[in-house]
Design an enzyme around this catalytic site. Sequence first.
Site, PDB file in Angstrom:
ATOM      1  N   ASP A  75       0.834  -1.197   0.000  1.00 21.38           N
ATOM      2  CA  ASP A  75       0.000   0.000   0.000  1.00 21.38           C
ATOM      3  C   ASP A  75       0.873   1.252   0.000  1.00 21.38           C
ATOM      4  O   ASP A  75       1.302   1.731   1.047  1.00 21.38           O
ATOM      5  CB  ASP A  75      -0.918  -0.002   1.228  1.00 21.38           C
ATOM      6  CG  ASP A  75      -1.838   1.218   1.272  1.00 21.38           C
ATOM      7  OD1 ASP A  75      -1.925   1.934   0.250  1.00 21.38           O
ATOM      8  OD2 ASP A  75      -2.479   1.432   2.321  1.00 21.38           O
ATOM      9  N   LYS A 103       1.778   7.821   0.581  1.00 20.64           N
ATOM     10  CA  LYS A 103       2.145   7.834   1.997  1.00 20.64           C
ATOM     11  C   LYS A 103       3.521   8.453   2.168  1.00 20.64           C
ATOM     12  O   LYS A 103       4.419   8.206   1.366  1.00 20.64           O
ATOM     13  CB  LYS A 103       2.182   6.396   2.545  1.00 20.64           C
ATOM     14  CG  LYS A 103       0.805   5.795   2.756  1.00 20.64           C
ATOM     15  CD  LYS A 103       0.901   4.430   3.413  1.00 20.64           C
ATOM     16  CE  LYS A 103      -0.461   3.792   3.563  1.00 20.64           C
ATOM     17  NZ  LYS A 103      -1.348   4.477   4.500  1.00 20.64           N
ATOM     18  N   ARG A 144     -10.992  -0.558   1.928  1.00 22.26           N
ATOM     19  CA  ARG A 144     -12.459  -0.630   1.951  1.00 22.26           C
ATOM     20  C   ARG A 144     -13.021  -0.837   0.545  1.00 22.26           C
ATOM     21  O   ARG A 144     -14.105  -1.396   0.390  1.00 22.26           O
ATOM     22  CB  ARG A 144     -13.019   0.640   2.597  1.00 22.26           C
ATOM     23  CG  ARG A 144     -12.624   1.913   1.894  1.00 22.26           C
ATOM     24  CD  ARG A 144     -12.818   3.142   2.766  1.00 22.26           C
ATOM     25  NE  ARG A 144     -11.849   3.219   3.858  1.00 22.26           N
ATOM     26  CZ  ARG A 144     -11.874   4.109   4.840  1.00 22.26           C
ATOM     27  NH1 ARG A 144     -12.827   5.026   4.853  1.00 22.26           N
ATOM     28  NH2 ARG A 144     -10.961   4.104   5.786  1.00 22.26           N
TER      29      ARG A 144
END
Length: 498
Positions: free
Chosen positions: A268, A275, A349
């Site tokens: 991720d 990030k 999600r």
Amino acid sequence: MKIKVSEDLNQNSEVLFLGIFEEDKENYQKFSKELANELQKALKEKTFSKKFGEIYSTRLPNLSSKKVIVLGLGNENEFSAEKVRQALGKAVNQTKNYKLTSFSTNIVLLANSLNKINPESLGRAAAEGILLADYSFTKYLAKERQEKKKPLDSVSLQWKSSSTLLTKGIKTGKVIAESTNFVRNLVDEPANVVNSLFLEKVAQKIAADSDKIKLKVLDKMELQKEGLNALLGVNLGSDNSPKLLILEYNGSDKNGYTALVGKGITFDSGGYNLKPTKYIEDMKTDMAGGAVVLGTIKAAAELGLKKNLLGVVPVCENMVSGSAQRPGDIVKAYNGKTIEIGNTDAEGRLILADALAYTEAKYKPEVMIDLATLTGACVIALGYYAAGMVGKDEKLLNELKFAGLESGDKVWELPFFDEYQDWMDGSISDLNNISAKGKGYEAGSITGGVFLSKFVEKAKWVHIDIAGSAYWAVDGDYLRKGATGSGVRVLSYYLLGN
Ligand code: BES
Ligand code: MN
Ligand code: ZN
């Protein structure tokens, strides 16, 4: 590593671990006058107390053991199965620190004398504490450094004559702990090894090892055909192909499934909402939920669980490239709902939304439990020692809470009040993947759950956020820095108890 059960304290093993409760005034007088004298002196001089975890280390000339260690077990009333795990974890760690390879102990027998934890639970907890503490991820280390962390040869548990129940517990605990370690290995492996093809092969192996498991894999073409666009969108920036892995475990003739759905983001980066440094480094762990699902199905098969299970793992990689999804893009999920991508870093999600809706539509499970390293907010809320959970089925929530407390792999309910339920509604789409209310990050773990709930219709459903519990930055007694396999124990205990 072998776990043995023996009537006498095996004095031939290298280390002897003797437990002592605060209430015990005998101080091993009958076992060895020398030890008793030493203990009394140390207690008087306050270099040792019987508080839980305190250690007195010595060597007794008339014993062949290289070390004799007295371990404080604390107050009898406060003793528990979790303390058995911790005490045996400490014993494993100590033995390894001394570069020795075996120990024997009376701790489980002492715990049994309290008459509050049944022998089977004791066996389970003991095997878990020992085998979980014995894990380390060493495959990329040079031989000499591997050697220092290599598994113990054997542990011998002292027990009275009939050990049927204890042995049964040890067997169960061993399967659960080894499946947990299997998960830890997958999570500790870097993302240049664990990609979607790798996870597919892992699932294939699990299916091949049991005649009760079938594997179905949806690849990119089928995902497109079926319309799992929320999942497909997340993988757009990756060179690895997206997959939906479905393991079907048939352990019962009765109808009805319990579905376990796990987030399988192999890395991720955050996508275009990239990030920053200090947040991106550990993101190989973002497939922990998926790994837990694979590990739990494997454990179920090895335990011969009499239930039907589904293990569903959407696998993607959240990367940046010219083809990656953009903030502001809108996708139509499998259930027809439209989602605006408010933030490409809220990707878990998205893949779970499609996986949950697809699983429910195709298999109509009675129960669906999803596990995911979903939110940094959960790490802030609970730290490492519990996973967060939300849902509306009181009974299921309580069963999971209980299984968490029994197994030491704790899950804690966060509120799911009505006021939260429209926080993920979109303005130009049905939903947004980040909250548009307030500052956007309030109650992040709960609103993540709210989003997922919009993709479940009839099934009893609970969402478990393992973002904090799956990967520790600190050492514990039987778990340490790195992957923990959090989720396997709570799910296994839950499934065995129902
Ligand atoms: N995988 C992360 C969550 C995470 C954070 C797991 C830290 C383990 C440790 C997840 O995909 C994520 O990035 N969540 C965002 C959601 C936000 C954009 C609504 C987060 O927590 O910041
Ligand atoms: Mn993310
Ligand atoms: Zn993520």
